[in-house]
Write a protein that holds these residues in place. Structure first.
Motif, PDB file in Angstrom:
ATOM      1  N   MET A 116       0.953  -1.425  -0.164  1.00 35.90           N
ATOM      2  CA  MET A 116       0.309  -0.054   0.040  1.00 35.90           C
ATOM      3  C   MET A 116       1.201   1.247   0.046  1.00 35.90           C
ATOM      4  O   MET A 116       0.348   2.555  -0.323  1.00 35.90           O
ATOM      5  N   PHE A 117       1.602   1.354   0.751  1.00 36.53           N
ATOM      6  CA  PHE A 117       3.130   2.301   0.626  1.00 36.53           C
ATOM      7  C   PHE A 117       3.684   2.451  -0.241  1.00 36.53           C
ATOM      8  O   PHE A 117       3.596   3.577  -0.993  1.00 36.53           O
ATOM      9  N   ARG A 165      -0.787   6.092  -6.690  1.00 39.62           N
ATOM     10  CA  ARG A 165      -1.594   4.954  -7.092  1.00 39.62           C
ATOM     11  C   ARG A 165      -2.530   4.544  -5.967  1.00 39.62           C
ATOM     12  O   ARG A 165      -1.950   5.061  -4.476  1.00 39.62           O
ATOM     13  N   THR A 166      -3.489   3.857  -5.693  1.00 40.17           N
ATOM     14  CA  THR A 166      -4.531   3.718  -5.174  1.00 40.17           C
ATOM     15  C   THR A 166      -5.178   1.907  -5.374  1.00 40.17           C
ATOM     16  O   THR A 166      -5.704   1.834  -6.122  1.00 40.17           O
ATOM     17  N   ASP A 186      -3.295   9.377   8.834  1.00 39.76           N
ATOM     18  CA  ASP A 186      -2.274   9.508   9.549  1.00 39.76           C
ATOM     19  C   ASP A 186      -0.880   8.503   9.420  1.00 39.76           C
ATOM     20  O   ASP A 186      -0.551   7.894   9.378  1.00 39.76           O
ATOM     21  N   PHE A 187      -2.235   7.070   9.267  1.00 37.86           N
ATOM     22  CA  PHE A 187      -1.558   5.774   8.603  1.00 37.86           C
ATOM     23  C   PHE A 187      -0.420   5.721   7.237  1.00 37.86           C
ATOM     24  O   PHE A 187       0.742   5.291   7.290  1.00 37.86           O
ATOM     25  N   LEU A 188      -0.775   6.623   6.671  1.00 38.76           N
ATOM     26  CA  LEU A 188       0.300   7.063   5.262  1.00 38.76           C
ATOM     27  C   LEU A 188       1.121   7.296   5.599  1.00 38.76           C
ATOM     28  O   LEU A 188       2.540   7.430   5.345  1.00 38.76           O
ATOM     29  N   GLN A 189       1.255   8.844   6.740  1.00 40.46           N
ATOM     30  CA  GLN A 189       2.041   9.626   7.286  1.00 40.46           C
ATOM     31  C   GLN A 189       3.111   9.271   7.995  1.00 40.46           C
ATOM     32  O   GLN A 189       3.793   9.597   8.662  1.00 40.46           O
TER      33      GLN A 189
END
Length: 394
Positions: free
Chosen positions: A86-87, A94-95, A211-214
């Motif tokens: 995902m990261f 991309r998603t 938050d998760f991606l950061q």
């Protein structure tokens, strides 16, 4: 039946609880297994710990049904195969769809292997989809079919499964409607009968995605550009037959000169096409929608209203190595086409489409323009209620 052994993925929800009950009634030897997946408290929205509560409910259900139960910790495989992926995808602009991946990589791969090590003949889940088996040219072929409940059909999430995986899988609730499943759970006194369906990502419950991606992707200030709907960008070239596939599937390419700066953002990689919330730009007649993210230059392009031309395209492309046929026997050769129905996201109504296989990949051309075709998501194609194949949108 000589007591075939089935391992049920008990998630602590009503669907898998009823799946386990039905299999026991059908005479299978049933084992309940709860998967503990990667969990990070720093990004969940509420203080509750969903996996603890869920594993507890799963254990109570197993107890009630009188079946053996254990928890398996798959955090490491999750982090490696789903979270890291995902990261990487978000970083590339991309998603990804974690639920589709979770089924392909975890439930029907890692989990399936654990079940087979326990001497199981099958694994079973609470998915709303069905499977049947046909014979063609003396070969056994497993067909993946939509669930009976049109509101709950989850075949899309299983669009990456293979014949080998389907051969070992059972979907006991696929023939039922959701209210019927809840009714069975009530009648059997299962603790999950009235439990709400789980929300959020398949592995971390309800989270704030930014938050998760950061945690790995750093915030980086950039501009939000609004592109007017009458921009020359949308005039495009007229499509001749040779380049029709290319033209219909090509993304619009924007530059900052195509619009005006209307705000700032903290990183283009935190956003996705078609998104409306989280832009914090006011003062427009219609809401702003994201029509493109440019992660290389850290710019978000937006347009007013859900009918903005920047949101719509008729075609998409899947690279050769990202095409997946559930029905390998129907695979197209170069130059061949196939009429199908297709969708580009879960719960989207199926739409008429044509597959065009070329030497470098597969073009999917829809009868009607599709909103927010998003790279990294999956397109799945069907023949009536049978899911034939899928691919990652390029």
């Amino acid at each position: 039946m000589d007591m075939k052994r089935v391992v049920v993925g008990l998630s602590g929800g009503v669907d898998s609880s009823v799946a386990a009950y039905l299999l026991k009634e059908q005479g299978y030897e049933v084992i309940g297994l709860f998967m503990k997946n990667w969990h990070d408290d720093s990004v969940t929205i509420s203080d509750e710990c969903p996996w603890l509560e869920d594993s507890n409910d799963a254990m109570i259900v197993a107890n009630k049904l009188g079946i053996p139960f254990q928890t398996v910790d798959l955090s490491e495989e999750y982090k490696e195969r789903i979270v890291d992926y995902m990261f990487r995808e978000y970083e590339r602009g991309r998603t990804p769809n974690p639920d589709v991946l979770c089924n392909r990589e975890i439930k029907f791969d890692v989990f399936l292997k654990i079940a087979l090590d326990l001497g199981a003949n099958f694994v079973a889940t609470g998915h709303y989809c069905r499977k049947d088996t046909v014979t063609k040219d003396d070969k056994t072929i497993h067909r993946l079919l939509a669930g009976k409940d049109p509101n709950k059909d989850q075949s899309y999430f299983l669009c990456q499964l293979s014949q080998e995986q389907l051969a070992k899988t059972l979907f006991p609730v696929g023939e039922l409607l959701k209210p019927e499943v809840r009714q069975i759970a009530k009648e059997q006194g299962l603790v999950t009968a009235d439990k709400r369906d789980s929300q959020g990502l398949c592995f971390i419950g309800k989270v704030r995605l930014p938050d998760f991606l950061q945690q790995q992707l750093k915030p980086k200030e950039g501009v939000i550009v609004e592109v007017p709907e009458n921009s020359p960008v949308f005039n495009g070239q007229s499509a001749t037959d040779e380049n029709k596939l290319l033209t219909e599937s090509k993304k619009f390419v924007y530059t900052p000169q195509d619009g005006k700066v209307v705000g700032k953002h903290q990183g283009a990689h935190f956003f996705t096409k078609g998104q409306r919330k989280g832009l914090a730009v006011g003062g427009t007649k219609d809401p702003l929608f994201i029509i493109e993210t440019d992660v290389d230059n850290n710019i978000i392009y937006t347009g007013q209203g859900k009918n903005h031309p920047g949101l719509y395209r008729k075609g998409l492309f899947v690279k050769q190595d990202e095409i997946h046929w559930v029905r390998e026997d129907l695979k197209l050769n170069e130059g061949e086409t196939m009429e199908v129905q297709a969708r580009i996201r879960y719960r989207q109504p199926l739409d008429q489409a044509t597959l065009h296989q070329t030497d470098n990949g597969l073009y999917v051309l829809f009868a009607n323009p599709q909103s927010a075709i998003t790279e990294g998501q999956f397109v799945a194609w069907y023949n009536d209620e049978e899911l034939l194949g899928s691919g990652v949108i390029s």
